[in-house]
Design an enzyme around this catalytic site. Sequence first.
Site, PDB file in Angstrom:
ATOM      1  N   SER A   1     -10.204 -34.528 -15.588  1.00 49.82           N
ATOM      2  CA  SER A   1     -10.776 -33.617 -16.579  1.00 49.82           C
ATOM      3  C   SER A   1     -12.016 -34.244 -17.199  1.00 49.82           C
ATOM      4  O   SER A   1     -12.365 -35.395 -16.930  1.00 49.82           O
ATOM      5  CB  SER A   1      -9.746 -33.316 -17.679  1.00 49.82           C
ATOM      6  OG  SER A   1      -9.551 -34.466 -18.495  1.00 49.82           O
TER       7      SER A   1
ATOM      8  N   SER B   1     -12.545 -34.923 -20.460  1.00 49.28           N
ATOM      9  CA  SER B   1     -12.318 -35.391 -21.829  1.00 49.28           C
ATOM     10  C   SER B   1     -12.998 -36.730 -22.132  1.00 49.28           C
ATOM     11  O   SER B   1     -13.187 -37.072 -23.285  1.00 49.28           O
ATOM     12  CB  SER B   1     -10.816 -35.509 -22.114  1.00 49.28           C
ATOM     13  OG  SER B   1     -10.245 -36.564 -21.367  1.00 49.28           O
TER      14      SER B   1
ATOM     15  N   LYS C   1      -7.775 -42.270 -22.406  1.00 50.97           N
ATOM     16  CA  LYS C   1      -8.582 -42.033 -23.605  1.00 50.97           C
ATOM     17  C   LYS C   1      -9.090 -43.384 -24.105  1.00 50.97           C
ATOM     18  O   LYS C   1      -8.785 -44.433 -23.536  1.00 50.97           O
ATOM     19  CB  LYS C   1      -7.754 -41.365 -24.717  1.00 50.97           C
ATOM     20  CG  LYS C   1      -7.035 -40.090 -24.333  1.00 50.97           C
ATOM     21  CD  LYS C   1      -7.958 -38.914 -24.105  1.00 50.97           C
ATOM     22  CE  LYS C   1      -7.172 -37.658 -23.712  1.00 50.97           C
ATOM     23  NZ  LYS C   1      -8.063 -36.546 -23.325  1.00 50.97           N
TER      24      LYS C   1
ATOM     25  N   SER D   1     -11.434 -32.591 -25.992  1.00 57.36           N
ATOM     26  CA  SER D   1     -10.418 -33.581 -25.658  1.00 57.36           C
ATOM     27  C   SER D   1      -9.149 -33.337 -26.469  1.00 57.36           C
ATOM     28  O   SER D   1      -9.186 -33.303 -27.707  1.00 57.36           O
ATOM     29  CB  SER D   1     -10.947 -34.998 -25.934  1.00 57.36           C
ATOM     30  OG  SER D   1      -9.929 -35.955 -25.774  1.00 57.36           O
TER      31      SER D   1
END
Length: 321
Positions: A126, A128, A183, A286
Amino acid sequence: MGSITAVVLAMFVGYGALWYFGVVEGNFSLLLFVATVVTGLYWVAERFYFLPQRRKAVAVLDENAATRRAELASKGITQVDDNTSEARTRLIMQPWWLDWTAGLFPVIVVVFLLRSFLFEPFKIPSGSMIPTLLINDLILVNKFHYGVRLPVINTKILDNNSPQRGDVMVFRYPPKPSLDYIKRVVGVPGDEVAYLNKKLTVNGKPLAKTALPDFFDEDSMRYARQFQEVNGGKPYRILNDDDRPAFIPGAEDFPFKQNCRYSSEGVVCKVPEGHYFMMGDNRDNSLDSRYWGFVPEKNIVGKAFFVWMNFGNLKRIGAFN
Protein backbone atom coordinates in the site's frame (compact mmCIF):
# COMPACT_ATOMS: atom_id res chain seq x y z
CA MET A 1 6.38 -44.56 1.21
CA GLY A 2 5.87 -43.20 -2.27
CA SER A 3 2.08 -43.07 -1.79
CA ILE A 4 2.40 -41.43 1.64
CA THR A 5 4.81 -38.85 0.26
CA ALA A 6 2.49 -38.11 -2.65
CA VAL A 7 -0.30 -37.38 -0.16
CA VAL A 8 1.97 -35.12 1.92
CA LEU A 9 3.11 -33.15 -1.14
CA ALA A 10 -0.49 -32.89 -2.35
CA MET A 11 -1.45 -31.38 1.02
CA PHE A 12 1.25 -28.71 0.66
CA VAL A 13 0.13 -27.92 -2.89
CA GLY A 14 -3.53 -27.86 -1.83
CA TYR A 15 -2.82 -25.49 1.05
CA GLY A 16 -0.88 -23.21 -1.28
CA ALA A 17 -3.73 -23.21 -3.82
CA LEU A 18 -6.36 -22.43 -1.16
CA TRP A 19 -4.14 -19.63 0.14
CA TYR A 20 -3.60 -18.22 -3.36
CA PHE A 21 -7.33 -18.10 -4.11
CA GLY A 22 -8.14 -16.59 -0.71
CA VAL A 23 -10.08 -19.57 0.66
CA VAL A 24 -7.81 -19.78 3.72
CA GLU A 25 -5.60 -17.23 5.42
CA GLY A 26 -2.05 -18.43 4.81
CA ASN A 27 0.83 -18.36 7.26
CA PHE A 28 4.12 -18.62 5.38
CA SER A 29 6.24 -18.86 8.53
CA LEU A 30 4.22 -21.84 9.72
CA LEU A 31 4.26 -23.43 6.26
CA LEU A 32 8.04 -23.07 6.02
CA PHE A 33 8.49 -24.48 9.54
CA VAL A 34 6.34 -27.54 8.74
CA ALA A 35 8.19 -28.04 5.44
CA THR A 36 11.52 -27.90 7.29
CA VAL A 37 10.38 -30.48 9.86
CA VAL A 38 8.88 -32.85 7.26
CA THR A 39 11.82 -32.72 4.87
CA GLY A 40 14.18 -32.98 7.83
CA LEU A 41 12.55 -36.23 8.94
CA TYR A 42 12.91 -37.61 5.42
CA TRP A 43 16.55 -36.47 5.34
CA VAL A 44 17.31 -38.28 8.61
CA ALA A 45 15.50 -41.40 7.37
CA GLU A 46 17.41 -41.25 4.09
CA ARG A 47 20.79 -40.86 5.74
CA PHE A 48 20.38 -43.50 8.45
CA TYR A 49 17.99 -46.02 6.89
CA PHE A 50 17.10 -45.77 3.19
CA LEU A 51 20.62 -44.99 1.87
CA PRO A 52 22.26 -47.75 3.96
CA GLN A 53 19.58 -50.17 2.69
CA ARG A 54 20.36 -49.25 -0.91
CA ARG A 55 24.08 -49.60 -0.28
CA LYS A 56 23.44 -53.06 1.21
CA ALA A 57 21.53 -54.03 -1.93
CA VAL A 58 24.45 -52.87 -4.08
CA ALA A 59 26.87 -54.80 -1.88
CA VAL A 60 24.75 -57.95 -2.31
CA LEU A 61 24.69 -57.39 -6.07
CA ASP A 62 28.48 -56.99 -6.15
CA GLU A 63 28.94 -60.06 -3.97
CA ASN A 64 26.71 -62.17 -6.21
CA ALA A 65 28.54 -60.90 -9.29
CA ALA A 66 31.89 -61.74 -7.71
CA THR A 67 30.66 -65.23 -6.77
CA ARG A 68 29.44 -65.77 -10.34
CA ARG A 69 32.79 -64.68 -11.77
CA ALA A 70 34.62 -67.00 -9.37
CA GLU A 71 32.42 -69.95 -10.39
CA LEU A 72 33.01 -69.25 -14.07
CA ALA A 73 36.72 -68.82 -13.49
CA SER A 74 36.84 -72.24 -11.80
CA LYS A 75 35.45 -73.64 -15.03
CA GLY A 76 38.11 -71.89 -17.09
CA ILE A 77 35.89 -69.03 -18.24
CA THR A 78 37.73 -65.76 -17.71
CA GLN A 79 36.03 -63.46 -20.22
CA VAL A 80 32.79 -62.43 -18.47
CA ASP A 81 30.59 -59.53 -19.51
CA ASP A 82 29.99 -57.13 -16.60
CA ASN A 83 26.34 -56.18 -16.97
CA THR A 84 25.82 -55.04 -13.38
CA SER A 85 26.63 -51.33 -13.80
CA GLU A 86 23.08 -50.34 -14.81
CA ALA A 87 21.62 -52.44 -11.99
CA ARG A 88 24.00 -50.77 -9.50
CA THR A 89 22.92 -47.32 -10.71
CA ARG A 90 19.25 -48.19 -10.32
CA LEU A 91 19.75 -49.67 -6.86
CA ILE A 92 21.71 -46.71 -5.45
CA MET A 93 19.54 -44.03 -7.12
CA GLN A 94 17.35 -41.98 -4.81
CA PRO A 95 13.63 -42.57 -5.52
CA TRP A 96 11.51 -39.59 -6.55
CA TRP A 97 9.78 -39.30 -3.19
CA LEU A 98 13.13 -38.88 -1.41
CA ASP A 99 14.43 -36.54 -4.09
CA TRP A 100 11.45 -34.23 -3.46
CA THR A 101 11.77 -34.35 0.34
CA ALA A 102 15.20 -35.27 1.71
CA GLY A 103 16.81 -33.78 -1.39
CA LEU A 104 15.18 -30.39 -0.74
CA PHE A 105 15.91 -30.29 2.98
CA PRO A 106 19.30 -28.49 2.79
CA VAL A 107 17.79 -25.69 0.70
CA ILE A 108 14.65 -25.38 2.82
CA VAL A 109 16.52 -25.35 6.13
CA VAL A 110 18.89 -22.61 4.91
CA VAL A 111 15.92 -20.47 3.76
CA PHE A 112 14.14 -21.15 7.07
CA LEU A 113 17.14 -20.10 9.18
CA LEU A 114 17.91 -17.02 7.09
CA ARG A 115 14.29 -15.88 7.04
CA SER A 116 13.64 -16.62 10.71
CA PHE A 117 16.77 -15.19 12.31
CA LEU A 118 18.59 -12.91 9.86
CA PHE A 119 16.71 -11.21 7.01
CA GLU A 120 13.17 -11.54 5.71
CA PRO A 121 11.87 -10.11 2.42
CA PHE A 122 8.59 -8.19 2.28
CA LYS A 123 6.61 -6.51 -0.47
CA ILE A 124 5.05 -3.09 0.15
CA PRO A 125 1.33 -3.51 -0.64
CA SER A 126 0.00 0.00 0.00
CA GLY A 127 0.95 3.66 -0.15
CA SER A 128 0.93 4.39 3.60
CA MET A 129 4.74 4.83 3.69
CA ILE A 130 5.05 7.03 0.60
CA PRO A 131 7.44 8.79 -0.10
CA THR A 132 9.90 6.61 1.86
CA LEU A 133 8.56 3.35 0.44
CA LEU A 134 6.49 2.96 -2.70
CA ILE A 135 3.92 0.33 -3.64
CA ASN A 136 5.66 -2.82 -4.95
CA ASP A 137 8.99 -2.02 -3.33
CA LEU A 138 10.61 -5.29 -2.27
CA ILE A 139 12.38 -4.68 1.03
CA LEU A 140 14.60 -6.52 3.48
CA VAL A 141 13.88 -6.61 7.19
CA ASN A 142 16.58 -7.18 9.79
CA LYS A 143 15.16 -9.90 12.06
CA PHE A 144 17.86 -9.77 14.78
CA HIS A 145 18.22 -5.98 15.23
CA TYR A 146 15.52 -5.90 17.92
CA GLY A 147 16.43 -9.29 19.38
CA VAL A 148 16.28 -12.93 18.34
CA ARG A 149 12.79 -14.45 18.27
CA LEU A 150 11.55 -17.97 17.77
CA PRO A 151 9.85 -18.45 14.39
CA VAL A 152 6.06 -18.86 14.15
CA ILE A 153 5.36 -18.01 17.84
CA ASN A 154 7.54 -14.85 17.69
CA THR A 155 8.76 -15.23 21.29
CA LYS A 156 11.95 -13.29 22.04
CA ILE A 157 14.81 -15.42 23.37
CA LEU A 158 17.69 -12.91 23.11
CA ASP A 159 17.64 -9.14 23.58
CA ASN A 160 19.39 -6.73 21.26
CA ASN A 161 18.44 -3.13 20.41
CA SER A 162 15.17 -1.46 21.37
CA PRO A 163 13.11 0.32 18.70
CA GLN A 164 14.03 3.99 18.44
CA ARG A 165 12.03 6.98 17.27
CA GLY A 166 12.37 7.30 13.51
CA ASP A 167 12.91 3.58 12.84
CA VAL A 168 10.88 1.95 10.06
CA MET A 169 9.55 -1.21 11.66
CA VAL A 170 7.61 -4.28 10.52
CA PHE A 171 5.22 -5.67 13.11
CA ARG A 172 2.22 -7.90 13.48
CA TYR A 173 -0.96 -5.84 13.10
CA PRO A 174 -2.47 -5.75 16.63
CA PRO A 175 -6.13 -6.22 15.61
CA LYS A 176 -5.13 -9.18 13.39
CA PRO A 177 -1.65 -10.55 14.23
CA SER A 178 -1.59 -12.83 11.19
CA LEU A 179 -0.99 -9.71 9.07
CA ASP A 180 2.33 -7.88 8.87
CA TYR A 181 2.30 -4.08 8.79
CA ILE A 182 5.07 -1.55 8.24
CA LYS A 183 5.11 1.96 9.75
CA ARG A 184 7.52 4.38 11.40
CA VAL A 185 8.13 4.50 15.15
CA VAL A 186 7.21 7.97 16.37
CA GLY A 187 6.73 7.22 20.06
CA VAL A 188 8.44 4.78 22.46
CA PRO A 189 7.28 3.65 25.92
CA GLY A 190 6.60 6.62 28.18
CA ASP A 191 6.38 9.22 25.39
CA GLU A 192 3.47 11.57 24.99
CA VAL A 193 2.75 11.81 21.26
CA ALA A 194 0.52 14.58 19.95
CA TYR A 195 -0.59 14.88 16.34
CA LEU A 196 -2.60 18.08 16.23
CA ASN A 197 -3.41 20.10 13.13
CA LYS A 198 -1.07 17.80 11.22
CA LYS A 199 1.93 18.68 13.37
CA LEU A 200 3.75 15.99 15.35
CA THR A 201 4.91 16.73 18.87
CA VAL A 202 6.79 14.29 21.14
CA ASN A 203 6.97 15.02 24.87
CA GLY A 204 5.89 18.59 24.29
CA LYS A 205 8.58 19.31 21.68
CA PRO A 206 7.38 19.95 18.10
CA LEU A 207 9.44 18.01 15.59
CA ALA A 208 11.48 19.98 13.08
CA LYS A 209 9.48 20.10 9.85
CA THR A 210 10.96 21.64 6.69
CA ALA A 211 9.01 22.19 3.47
CA LEU A 212 10.28 20.36 0.39
CA PRO A 213 9.13 20.45 -3.27
CA ASP A 214 5.75 18.80 -3.78
CA PHE A 215 5.79 15.04 -4.33
CA PHE A 216 4.17 13.61 -7.46
CA ASP A 217 2.51 10.24 -6.87
CA GLU A 218 2.54 8.36 -10.18
CA ASP A 219 -0.10 5.89 -8.99
CA SER A 220 -2.72 8.48 -8.04
CA MET A 221 -1.41 11.06 -10.56
CA ARG A 222 -1.57 13.73 -7.87
CA TYR A 223 0.81 16.12 -6.15
CA ALA A 224 1.09 16.17 -2.37
CA ARG A 225 2.79 18.56 0.00
CA GLN A 226 6.13 17.13 1.08
CA PHE A 227 8.15 17.88 4.21
CA GLN A 228 11.27 16.69 5.93
CA GLU A 229 10.70 15.72 9.54
CA VAL A 230 13.35 14.79 12.14
CA ASN A 231 12.58 12.37 14.97
CA GLY A 232 15.18 10.68 17.15
CA GLY A 233 17.89 12.41 15.13
CA LYS A 234 16.68 10.67 11.94
CA PRO A 235 15.54 12.84 9.01
CA TYR A 236 12.87 11.44 6.71
CA ARG A 237 10.20 12.69 4.32
CA ILE A 238 6.47 12.84 4.96
CA LEU A 239 3.41 13.86 2.94
CA ASN A 240 0.36 15.89 3.90
CA ASP A 241 -2.90 16.17 1.99
CA ASP A 242 -4.55 19.56 2.44
CA ASP A 243 -7.91 18.09 1.45
CA ARG A 244 -7.98 15.73 4.46
CA PRO A 245 -9.23 16.95 7.86
CA ALA A 246 -6.99 17.01 10.92
CA PHE A 247 -9.35 14.98 13.13
CA ILE A 248 -9.16 11.16 13.28
CA PRO A 249 -12.40 9.59 11.99
CA GLY A 250 -13.45 6.09 13.02
CA ALA A 251 -10.86 5.28 15.69
CA GLU A 252 -11.40 1.72 16.96
CA ASP A 253 -11.50 0.45 20.53
CA PHE A 254 -8.08 -0.84 21.51
CA PRO A 255 -6.08 -1.66 24.65
CA PHE A 256 -5.00 1.49 26.56
CA LYS A 257 -7.32 3.71 24.53
CA GLN A 258 -7.86 5.60 27.77
CA ASN A 259 -4.30 6.91 27.26
CA CYS A 260 -5.52 8.87 24.21
CA ARG A 261 -7.52 12.06 23.87
CA TYR A 262 -9.26 12.68 20.55
CA SER A 263 -10.44 16.09 19.38
CA SER A 264 -11.26 17.93 16.19
CA GLU A 265 -7.58 18.88 15.98
CA GLY A 266 -6.25 15.31 16.12
CA VAL A 267 -5.07 13.05 18.95
CA VAL A 268 -2.78 13.05 21.97
CA CYS A 269 -1.57 9.68 23.37
CA LYS A 270 0.61 8.55 26.26
CA VAL A 271 2.50 5.45 25.11
CA PRO A 272 2.22 2.65 27.71
CA GLU A 273 5.18 0.55 28.82
CA GLY A 274 6.13 -2.21 26.40
CA HIS A 275 4.30 -0.52 23.50
CA TYR A 276 5.08 1.75 20.54
CA PHE A 277 3.20 4.44 18.64
CA MET A 278 3.44 3.97 14.87
CA MET A 279 2.57 6.30 12.00
CA GLY A 280 2.84 6.11 8.22
CA ASP A 281 4.89 8.73 6.38
CA ASN A 282 1.91 9.35 4.10
CA ARG A 283 0.22 10.98 7.07
CA ASP A 284 -3.26 11.52 5.65
CA ASN A 285 -3.41 8.14 3.91
CA SER A 286 -2.30 5.76 6.64
CA LEU A 287 -4.27 3.61 9.07
CA ASP A 288 -1.89 3.51 12.00
CA SER A 289 -1.74 3.89 15.79
CA ARG A 290 -4.03 6.91 15.58
CA TYR A 291 -6.81 4.53 14.51
CA TRP A 292 -6.07 1.09 16.03
CA GLY A 293 -3.75 1.79 18.93
CA PHE A 294 -0.32 0.85 20.20
CA VAL A 295 1.98 -1.94 19.01
CA PRO A 296 3.02 -4.29 21.84
CA GLU A 297 6.65 -5.38 22.00
CA LYS A 298 5.66 -9.01 21.38
CA ASN A 299 4.34 -8.04 17.91
CA ILE A 300 7.68 -6.73 16.61
CA VAL A 301 9.03 -8.52 13.53
CA GLY A 302 12.11 -6.49 12.61
CA LYS A 303 13.67 -3.29 11.30
CA ALA A 304 13.18 -2.45 7.61
CA PHE A 305 16.33 -1.00 6.07
CA PHE A 306 16.82 -1.81 2.36
CA VAL A 307 14.90 -1.87 -0.93
CA TRP A 308 16.40 -4.80 -2.82
CA MET A 309 14.16 -4.58 -5.89
CA ASN A 310 11.37 -2.66 -7.57
CA PHE A 311 10.77 -4.14 -11.01
CA GLY A 312 9.07 -0.96 -12.19
CA ASN A 313 11.84 1.36 -11.01
CA LEU A 314 15.36 -0.02 -10.52
CA LYS A 315 16.51 3.32 -9.11
CA ARG A 316 14.58 2.46 -5.96
CA ILE A 317 17.22 -0.13 -4.96
CA GLY A 318 19.18 0.93 -1.90
CA ALA A 319 19.04 1.78 1.80
CA PHE A 320 16.47 4.20 3.19
CA ASN A 321 15.78 6.19 6.37
